[in-house]
Motif scaffolding. Structure first.
Motif, PDB file in Angstrom:
ATOM      1  N   THR A  60      37.119  38.850  33.801  1.00  0.00           N
ATOM      2  CA  THR A  60      38.301  39.043  34.632  1.00  0.00           C
ATOM      3  C   THR A  60      38.039  38.640  36.076  1.00  0.00           C
ATOM      4  N   MET A  61      39.134  38.413  36.781  1.00  0.00           N
ATOM      5  CA  MET A  61      39.102  38.210  38.220  1.00  0.00           C
ATOM      6  C   MET A  61      40.324  38.924  38.773  1.00  0.00           C
ATOM      7  N   ALA A  62      40.116  39.845  39.708  1.00  0.00           N
ATOM      8  CA  ALA A  62      41.201  40.639  40.292  1.00  0.00           C
ATOM      9  C   ALA A  62      41.989  41.384  39.208  1.00  0.00           C
ATOM     10  N   GLY A  63      41.305  41.766  38.132  1.00  0.00           N
ATOM     11  CA  GLY A  63      41.937  42.520  37.065  1.00  0.00           C
ATOM     12  C   GLY A  63      42.663  41.680  36.030  1.00  0.00           C
ATOM     13  N   VAL A  64      42.687  40.370  36.205  1.00  0.00           N
ATOM     14  CA  VAL A  64      43.377  39.473  35.279  1.00  0.00           C
ATOM     15  C   VAL A  64      42.345  38.775  34.398  1.00  0.00           C
ATOM     16  N   GLN A  65      42.573  38.787  33.083  1.00  0.00           N
ATOM     17  CA  GLN A  65      41.638  38.127  32.179  1.00  0.00           C
ATOM     18  C   GLN A  65      41.714  36.624  32.367  1.00  0.00           C
ATOM     19  N   ILE A  66      40.529  36.018  32.631  1.00  0.00           N
ATOM     20  CA  ILE A  66      40.466  34.567  32.827  1.00  0.00           C
ATOM     21  C   ILE A  66      39.535  33.899  31.831  1.00  0.00           C
TER      22      ILE A  66
END
Length: 154
Positions: A60-66
């Motif tokens: 994740t990055m900033a809580g978003v799955q990437i």
């Protein structure tokens, strides 16, 4: 008689919609449908301790799955855990070379995943590069052991 057949058809469609909903929910929860775009690139990171991180864990990055973890293996030269991650292709060339990777935990006893934080360096990471700034997993057993040993010594 017509009303009975119409009722049976309605119930059949309702049951079919329920089954399709359960299949969709199962795929979402299992992580098989990870939301990655069709293009992707890979990065590697070396960690001193990965705790319970597994292949298939999310990135994740900033809580978003990437992305997701595609492999975990032992680096035979330095005896660290080498983690390979597959990330969304739209991010290739966007992450600075001083990006940090930390192993985080969802809740107190939840699953472990990798969280990336972008730095400010002008150079960027490309496919196959290694993230050098990593933070190992906090292992609950180690924290309890430290707490107990501190209590005994005081």
């Amino acid at each position: 008689m017509k009303r009975s057949k119409t009722m049976e058809l309605g119930v059949g469609l309702f049951v079919l919609a329920g089954i399709l909903g359960l299949i969709f929910l199962g795929l979402s929860v299992s992580g098989l449908n990870n939301g990655l775009s069709s293009s992707s690139f890979s990065l590697k990171a070396d960690f001193a301790d990965i705790g319970g991180l597994k292949k298939g864990s999310r990135v994740t990055m900033a809580g978003v799955q990437i992305g997701k973890v595609t492999s975990v293996e032992l680096d035979q030269e330095w005896f660290d855990a080498r983690v390979t991650m597959e990330l969304n292709g739209e991010l290739e060339g966007q992450l600075s070379e001083d990006t940090t990777a930390a192993i985080l935990t969802s809740g107190l006893l939840g699953e472990q995943y990798i969280g990336l934080t972008v730095g400010g360096a002008p150079d960027t990471l490309e496919d196959g590069d290694v993230i050098h700034d990593t933070q190992k997993a906090l292992v609950l057993e180690e924290l309890i052991q430290q707490f107990v040993s501190n209590m005994v010594n005081n």
